[in-house]
Design a protein around this motif. Structure first.
Motif, PDB file in Angstrom:
ATOM      1  N   LYS A 377      -8.033  -0.892  -0.274  1.00  0.00           N
ATOM      2  CA  LYS A 377      -7.666   0.240  -1.143  1.00  0.00           C
ATOM      3  C   LYS A 377      -6.529   1.005  -0.467  1.00  0.00           C
ATOM      4  N   SER A 378      -5.360   0.865  -1.007  1.00  0.00           N
ATOM      5  CA  SER A 378      -4.200   1.468  -0.345  1.00  0.00           C
ATOM      6  C   SER A 378      -3.965   2.906  -0.774  1.00  0.00           C
ATOM      7  N   GLY A 379      -4.489   3.278  -1.930  1.00  0.00           N
ATOM      8  CA  GLY A 379      -4.201   4.616  -2.458  1.00  0.00           C
ATOM      9  C   GLY A 379      -2.823   4.687  -3.095  1.00  0.00           C
ATOM     10  N   LEU A 380      -2.122   3.540  -3.066  1.00  0.00           N
ATOM     11  CA  LEU A 380      -0.737   3.482  -3.547  1.00  0.00           C
ATOM     12  C   LEU A 380      -0.622   3.785  -5.038  1.00  0.00           C
ATOM     13  N   ILE A 381      -1.577   3.259  -5.814  1.00  0.00           N
ATOM     14  CA  ILE A 381      -1.485   3.423  -7.263  1.00  0.00           C
ATOM     15  C   ILE A 381      -1.562   4.908  -7.650  1.00  0.00           C
ATOM     16  N   GLU A 382      -2.522   5.607  -7.016  1.00  0.00           N
ATOM     17  CA  GLU A 382      -2.686   7.031  -7.315  1.00  0.00           C
ATOM     18  C   GLU A 382      -1.394   7.778  -6.979  1.00  0.00           C
ATOM     19  N   LEU A 383      -0.851   7.430  -5.809  1.00  0.00           N
ATOM     20  CA  LEU A 383       0.363   8.090  -5.353  1.00  0.00           C
ATOM     21  C   LEU A 383       1.524   7.816  -6.306  1.00  0.00           C
ATOM     22  N   ALA A 384       1.661   6.539  -6.665  1.00  0.00           N
ATOM     23  CA  ALA A 384       2.746   6.143  -7.557  1.00  0.00           C
ATOM     24  C   ALA A 384       2.584   6.797  -8.920  1.00  0.00           C
ATOM     25  N   ALA A 385       1.326   6.928  -9.355  1.00  0.00           N
ATOM     26  CA  ALA A 385       1.082   7.510 -10.663  1.00  0.00           C
ATOM     27  C   ALA A 385       1.478   8.987 -10.690  1.00  0.00           C
ATOM     28  N   THR A 386       1.301   9.684  -9.583  1.00  0.00           N
ATOM     29  CA  THR A 386       1.652  11.108  -9.590  1.00  0.00           C
ATOM     30  C   THR A 386       3.129  11.334  -9.281  1.00  0.00           C
ATOM     31  N   ARG A 387       3.685  10.542  -8.324  1.00  0.00           N
ATOM     32  CA  ARG A 387       5.081  10.787  -7.928  1.00  0.00           C
ATOM     33  C   ARG A 387       6.091   9.965  -8.704  1.00  0.00           C
ATOM     34  N   GLY A 388       5.643   8.879  -9.272  1.00  0.00           N
ATOM     35  CA  GLY A 388       6.578   7.952  -9.913  1.00  0.00           C
ATOM     36  C   GLY A 388       7.002   6.916  -8.889  1.00  0.00           C
ATOM     37  N   ALA A 389       7.191   5.689  -9.330  1.00  0.00           N
ATOM     38  CA  ALA A 389       7.471   4.565  -8.436  1.00  0.00           C
ATOM     39  C   ALA A 389       8.769   4.746  -7.665  1.00  0.00           C
ATOM     40  N   LYS A 390       9.717   5.475  -8.226  1.00  0.00           N
ATOM     41  CA  LYS A 390      11.032   5.633  -7.604  1.00  0.00           C
ATOM     42  C   LYS A 390      10.930   6.352  -6.265  1.00  0.00           C
ATOM     43  N   GLY A 391      10.170   7.413  -6.262  1.00  0.00           N
ATOM     44  CA  GLY A 391       9.981   8.200  -5.061  1.00  0.00           C
ATOM     45  C   GLY A 391       9.374   7.379  -3.935  1.00  0.00           C
ATOM     46  N   LEU A 392       8.501   6.438  -4.302  1.00  0.00           N
ATOM     47  CA  LEU A 392       7.800   5.637  -3.295  1.00  0.00           C
ATOM     48  C   LEU A 392       8.734   4.650  -2.617  1.00  0.00           C
ATOM     49  N   LYS A 393       9.646   4.104  -3.395  1.00  0.00           N
ATOM     50  CA  LYS A 393      10.489   3.014  -2.927  1.00  0.00           C
ATOM     51  C   LYS A 393      11.261   3.406  -1.661  1.00  0.00           C
ATOM     52  N   ALA A 394      11.798   4.599  -1.653  1.00  0.00           N
ATOM     53  CA  ALA A 394      12.582   5.055  -0.546  1.00  0.00           C
ATOM     54  C   ALA A 394      11.739   5.108   0.733  1.00  0.00           C
ATOM     55  N   LYS A 395      10.459   5.321   0.585  1.00  0.00           N
ATOM     56  CA  LYS A 395       9.578   5.438   1.743  1.00  0.00           C
ATOM     57  C   LYS A 395       9.180   4.080   2.324  1.00  0.00           C
ATOM     58  N   ALA A 396       9.176   3.059   1.458  1.00  0.00           N
ATOM     59  CA  ALA A 396       8.610   1.781   1.890  1.00  0.00           C
ATOM     60  C   ALA A 396       9.422   1.126   2.994  1.00  0.00           C
TER      61      ALA A 396
END
Ligand SMILES: Nc1ncnc2c1ncn2[C@@H]1O[C@H](COP(=O)(O)OP(=O)(O)O)[C@@H](O)[C@H]1O
Ligand SMILES: [Mg+2]
Length: 396
Positions: A377-396
């Motif tokens: 369980k990465s918690g990624l989906i919840e995070l992506a759902a609230t911030r939007g996938a774009k915001g996550l990409k820069a962090k990866a």
């Protein structure tokens, strides 16, 4: 006693060794102890269709033109879905027919060469979460590729013939001349081999450049890649060694198959009553090479199996120079013809006992795999759902 295990014996397939596979599979199905196992034959036809049915256990039934015409034979499918480890047989007639699902406890692949011994089918078993006999994806794939076998064994300090080249069919068509130059550097005689086939199909010993070109053309028709290697010259014999085990591995008695030339000469000599007499002359068991060499080759066999991370069984074939006592691993068969039953008989292990052990090893390997967690369980989906996938990409 525990309930009987459903053993799916899978054979045939889209491989030039299709027919050899049918023979080996019939030997395996005969060897499986009926008190312990329900044998479910699963035959993959030359065209890739899968069939099941009670009559597929008998070798003699395969002389039929169209296997679908064999009584009780139905088309079937193995799903890669981990929730349905078994075969699904659709109804053949009727509006309200249902799919018949037959759960398998273990798959027993008995296919030589492509689409069965090369890791592809093993990948389907992994996806389906189905225990299976023999080598896994990686070991199967390495052993199926004659150049990759050399690379891996060499890295482990194991003896392989290392004057060789390999190239793709496309490279051959584009750079025939340069490739032939390199073949000449290897020198003659040389062996031309399709990179991934077995049963000597497309293999030739060539003495000069023209013959090399001819046989590379042939090999390039049969495979996408071709290997050319130095030939062992002088007084050479072949020695084969089977191994059995997962992490604890033991070697069988060794065999010395007779060379092709010897076989032919013998055949001519005994033409009158050919096959009966010749059978026992196809190999000498144990190989008459003395205790010391026997021991060394057995150790190299076990080390070879471990180097490719083999499991279950394999037959490792060596070339031995009688002149120098030097030996090299020629090839690894992760699903050898007849499953090398004849090499275990001198060890007091019947074909039935070999099959029992292989199924046991398959079950052990599968239960070992259960200690691996695939769910994280990465918690990624919840995070992506609230911030939007774009915001996550820069962090990866
Ligand atoms: N480099 C070599 N030198 C001498 N003989 C060889 C060499 N490579 C193969 N052979 C002979 O050719 C046969 C078939 O080659 P092999 O690599 O075993 O192909 P296959 O995978 O079709 O069994 C071997 O059993 C051996 O007799
Ligand atoms: Mg061979």
């Amino acid at each position: 006693m525990d309930r009987k295990l459903n053993v799916g014996v899978i054979f045939g397939s889209r491989s030039v060794e299709h027919d050899v596979s049918i023979v080996t599979a019939s030997q395996v199905m005969k060897a499986l102890n009926p008190a312990k196992y329900n044998v479910i034959p699963i035959y993959i036809a030359r065209n890739g269709l899968w069939y099941t049915g009670p009559n597929l256990t008998q070798l003699k039934n395969f002389t039929i033109d169209n296997i679908a015409d064999l009584a009780g034979t139905k088309e079937t499918h193995l799903s890669p879905n981990a929730n349905y480890p078994g075969i699904i047989t659709p109804p053949t007639a009727g509006l309200f027919g249902k799919n018949d699902f037959k759960a398998l406890d273990v798959a027993f692949p008995v296919i030589h060469g492509t689409h069965g011994e090369d890791g592809t089918l093993q990948g389907v078993f992994e996806m389906a979460n189905l225990p299976y006999v023999g080598a896994g994806v990686l070991a199967s794939a390495i052993a199926n590729d004659k150049a990759m076998t050399k690379t891996v064994l060499k890295a482990h300090g194991l003896p392989v013939l290392d004057k060789y080249i390999h190239f793709t069919r496309r490279e051959w068509l584009a750079n025939r001349h340069q490739i032939l130059e390199k073949v000449e550097e290897i020198g003659f005689p040389a062996f031309v081999k399709p990179l991934t086939l077995g049963s000597s199909i497309g293999i030739a010993r060539v003495e000069d450049r023209d013959k090399a070109a001819l046989h590379i053309d042939i090999a390039a028709n049969l495979d996408r890649q071709v290997l050319v290697e130095q030939a062992v010259v002088g007084n050479m014999v072949e020695i084969n060694c089977a191994v059995l085990g997962n992490e604890e591995v033991r070697a069988s008695t060794l065999e010395q198959p007779v060379t092709y030339e010897e076989y032919l000469t013998f055949g001519q000599k005994y033409m009158g009553n050919a096959s009966a007499g010749m059978k026992s002359q196809e190999r000498v068991i144990p190989a008459p090479i003395g205790d010391e060499l026997t021991q060394k080759i057995k150790e190299a066999g076990v080390a070879t199996f471990k180097a490719i991370r083999g499991r279950g069984t394999a037959r490792i074939d060596f070339l031995l120079s009688k002149d120098t006592q030097q030996f090299w691993v020629n090839e690894i068969n992760t699903l050898p013809g007849s499953l090398a039953f004849y090499l275990w008989e001198p060890e007091d292990l019947s074909p039935t006992a070999v099959c029992d052990e292989l199924i046991q090893l398959a079950m052990e390997e599968h239960s070992e795999k259960r200690h691996t967690t695939y769910d994280y369980k990465s918690g990624l989906i919840e995070l992506a759902a609230t911030r939007g996938a774009k915001g996550l990409k820069a962090k990866a």
